[in-house]
Design a protein around this motif. Structure first.
Motif, mmCIF file in Angstrom:
data_model
loop_
_atom_site.group_PDB
_atom_site.id
_atom_site.type_symbol
_atom_site.label_atom_id
_atom_site.label_comp_id
_atom_site.label_asym_id
_atom_site.label_seq_id
_atom_site.Cartn_x
_atom_site.Cartn_y
_atom_site.Cartn_z
ATOM 1 N N ILE A 128 2.984 -17.056 16.043
ATOM 2 C CA ILE A 128 3.838 -16.677 14.911
ATOM 3 C C ILE A 128 3.305 -15.376 14.332
ATOM 4 C CG2 ILE A 128 4.685 -17.357 12.628
ATOM 5 C CD1 ILE A 128 4.358 -20.293 13.570
ATOM 6 N N ALA A 129 4.069 -14.323 14.502
ATOM 7 C CA ALA A 129 3.651 -12.997 14.022
ATOM 8 C C ALA A 129 3.669 -12.968 12.501
ATOM 9 C CB ALA A 129 4.583 -11.923 14.573
ATOM 10 N N PRO A 130 2.653 -12.361 11.871
ATOM 11 C CA PRO A 130 2.621 -12.261 10.402
ATOM 12 C C PRO A 130 3.848 -11.505 9.872
ATOM 13 C CG PRO A 130 0.516 -11.622 11.337
ATOM 14 C CD PRO A 130 1.470 -11.768 12.485
ATOM 15 N N LEU A 131 4.187 -11.779 8.641
ATOM 16 C CA LEU A 131 5.309 -11.095 7.998
ATOM 17 C C LEU A 131 5.033 -9.598 7.920
ATOM 18 C CD1 LEU A 131 5.936 -13.592 5.056
ATOM 19 C CD2 LEU A 131 7.308 -13.339 7.139
ATOM 20 N N THR A 132 6.049 -8.801 8.066
ATOM 21 C CA THR A 132 5.878 -7.348 7.987
ATOM 22 C C THR A 132 5.847 -6.869 6.544
ATOM 23 O OG1 THR A 132 8.255 -7.045 8.237
ATOM 24 C CG2 THR A 132 6.914 -6.904 10.242
ATOM 25 N N GLU A 133 6.497 -7.586 5.661
ATOM 26 C CA GLU A 133 6.526 -7.241 4.232
ATOM 27 C C GLU A 133 5.818 -8.345 3.442
ATOM 28 O OE1 GLU A 133 7.926 -4.466 2.775
ATOM 29 O OE2 GLU A 133 8.258 -3.737 4.822
ATOM 30 N N PRO A 134 5.053 -7.996 2.420
ATOM 31 C CA PRO A 134 4.368 -9.032 1.634
ATOM 32 C C PRO A 134 5.349 -9.883 0.826
ATOM 33 C CG PRO A 134 4.036 -6.877 0.645
ATOM 34 C CD PRO A 134 4.759 -6.651 1.939
ATOM 35 N N VAL A 135 4.979 -11.144 0.662
ATOM 36 C CA VAL A 135 5.736 -12.067 -0.173
ATOM 37 C C VAL A 135 4.766 -12.593 -1.225
ATOM 38 C CG1 VAL A 135 7.001 -14.245 -0.255
ATOM 39 C CG2 VAL A 135 7.275 -12.728 1.711
ATOM 40 N N TYR A 136 5.171 -12.517 -2.481
ATOM 41 C CA TYR A 136 4.319 -12.941 -3.590
ATOM 42 C C TYR A 136 4.849 -14.231 -4.196
ATOM 43 C CZ TYR A 136 2.416 -8.272 -3.175
ATOM 44 O OH TYR A 136 1.823 -7.140 -2.686
ATOM 45 N N GLY A 137 3.931 -15.060 -4.642
ATOM 46 C CA GLY A 137 4.286 -16.326 -5.256
ATOM 47 C C GLY A 137 4.859 -16.188 -6.641
ATOM 48 N N SER A 138 4.916 -14.991 -7.178
ATOM 49 C CA SER A 138 5.476 -14.742 -8.506
ATOM 50 C C SER A 138 6.142 -13.367 -8.496
ATOM 51 C CB SER A 138 4.378 -14.768 -9.565
ATOM 52 O OG SER A 138 4.890 -14.354 -10.809
ATOM 53 N N GLU A 139 7.194 -13.260 -9.258
ATOM 54 C CA GLU A 139 7.881 -11.968 -9.395
ATOM 55 C C GLU A 139 7.199 -11.081 -10.440
ATOM 56 O OE1 GLU A 139 10.455 -10.918 -7.465
ATOM 57 O OE2 GLU A 139 10.094 -12.775 -6.357
ATOM 58 N N LEU A 140 6.277 -11.639 -11.207
ATOM 59 C CA LEU A 140 5.598 -10.864 -12.247
ATOM 60 C C LEU A 140 4.659 -9.836 -11.613
ATOM 61 C CD1 LEU A 140 4.678 -13.707 -14.761
ATOM 62 C CD2 LEU A 140 6.526 -12.036 -14.962
ATOM 63 N N LEU A 141 4.933 -8.573 -11.862
ATOM 64 C CA LEU A 141 4.102 -7.511 -11.298
ATOM 65 C C LEU A 141 2.655 -7.601 -11.784
ATOM 66 C CD1 LEU A 141 6.566 -4.478 -11.475
ATOM 67 C CD2 LEU A 141 5.961 -5.862 -9.491
ATOM 68 N N SER A 142 2.476 -8.082 -13.011
ATOM 69 C CA SER A 142 1.127 -8.171 -13.573
ATOM 70 C C SER A 142 0.249 -9.197 -12.839
ATOM 71 C CB SER A 142 1.203 -8.516 -15.061
ATOM 72 O OG SER A 142 1.853 -9.755 -15.243
ATOM 73 N N LEU A 143 0.854 -10.100 -12.068
ATOM 74 C CA LEU A 143 0.084 -11.106 -11.324
ATOM 75 C C LEU A 143 -0.264 -10.678 -9.899
ATOM 76 C CD1 LEU A 143 1.722 -14.516 -12.297
ATOM 77 C CD2 LEU A 143 -0.515 -13.645 -12.932
ATOM 78 N N ARG A 144 0.311 -9.607 -9.442
ATOM 79 C CA ARG A 144 0.129 -9.237 -8.031
ATOM 80 C C ARG A 144 -1.329 -8.997 -7.654
ATOM 81 N NH1 ARG A 144 5.474 -6.310 -5.769
ATOM 82 N NH2 ARG A 144 6.788 -8.118 -6.177
ATOM 83 N N LEU A 145 -2.079 -8.289 -8.473
ATOM 84 C CA LEU A 145 -3.485 -8.043 -8.154
ATOM 85 C C LEU A 145 -4.238 -9.363 -8.063
ATOM 86 C CD1 LEU A 145 -5.825 -6.169 -7.581
ATOM 87 C CD2 LEU A 145 -6.173 -5.953 -10.051
ATOM 88 N N TYR A 146 -3.975 -10.260 -8.989
ATOM 89 C CA TYR A 146 -4.613 -11.576 -8.959
ATOM 90 C C TYR A 146 -4.253 -12.301 -7.662
ATOM 91 C CZ TYR A 146 -5.797 -16.367 -10.027
ATOM 92 O OH TYR A 146 -6.317 -17.630 -9.962
ATOM 93 N N LEU A 147 -2.972 -12.320 -7.317
ATOM 94 C CA LEU A 147 -2.541 -13.010 -6.101
ATOM 95 C C LEU A 147 -3.139 -12.367 -4.854
ATOM 96 C CD1 LEU A 147 1.209 -13.690 -6.974
ATOM 97 C CD2 LEU A 147 -0.691 -15.327 -7.017
ATOM 98 N N LEU A 148 -3.213 -11.044 -4.850
ATOM 99 C CA LEU A 148 -3.807 -10.336 -3.710
ATOM 100 C C LEU A 148 -5.266 -10.728 -3.493
ATOM 101 C CD1 LEU A 148 -2.319 -6.765 -4.221
ATOM 102 C CD2 LEU A 148 -1.976 -8.216 -2.211
#
Length: 170
Positions: A128-148
């Motif tokens: 199963i090839a990894p996704l080409t685009e990232p998918v985040y568990g939240s739409e909140l931009l402020s959480l992206r660094l935490y999720l990353l």
């Protein structure tokens, strides 16, 4: 409610395997100890209940318009398996035709569960090839660094960034 027993699938095919006399005796003995005939015993060993439950959970994920709850059920299922049950459950690949997101999410869950239980990751996850685009568990931009930075490695490797993992709840 209908009181008739659930019908069993009609068995219309036969399969033969070659075994030694000692192997046949061992299978007969094991089947007798389990209170089963040889065919039922071999089928139960090959088509394990955890494997059937895994397939059912994956099918629910695929059939759902919003798979969030079905993925949570799969999470609960994988979280409660012993190492041996997990090995049986994930031995065969999930059905084909999953969306790239679901295929990756399920593969990441299996990889994470395998690492937690010390079970070898099944080979089908590598197909199963990894996704080409990232998918985040939240739409909140402020959480992206935490999720990353906090997503478990199997999910990050597949370009999925979440906070909750196998066994966790949000």
């Amino acid at each position: 409610m209908d009181a008739r027993p659930m019908s069993k699938p009609l068995k219309t095919a036969q399969m033969q395997i070659r075994v030694s006399a000692n192997e046949k005796t061992a299978i007969q003995r094991a089947a007798a100890q389990a209170g089963m005939d040889m065919s039922a015993y071999v089928l139960a060993r090959v088509l394990s209940a955890p494997a059937a439950q895994f397939r059912d959970c994956v099918r629910e994920c695929a059939d759902s318009d919003s798979p969030r709850f079905a993925l949570a059920e799969l999470n609960s299922f994988l979280s409660n398996l012993t190492a041996g049950e997990l090995r049986d459950a994930i031995a065969a690949p999930p059905p084909s035709g999953l969306s790239p997101f679901l295929g990756n999410y399920i593969a990441a869950m299996v990889e994470y569960a395998s690492a937690q239980r010390g079970v070898a990751v099944p080979a089908w996850t590598r197909s199963i090839a990894p996704l080409t685009e990232p998918v985040y568990g939240s739409e909140l931009l402020s959480l992206r660094l935490y999720l990353l930075t906090h997503s478990p490695a199997p999910f990050r490797a597949r370009n999925i960034f979440i906070d909750a993992t196998l066994g966790d709840r949000v």
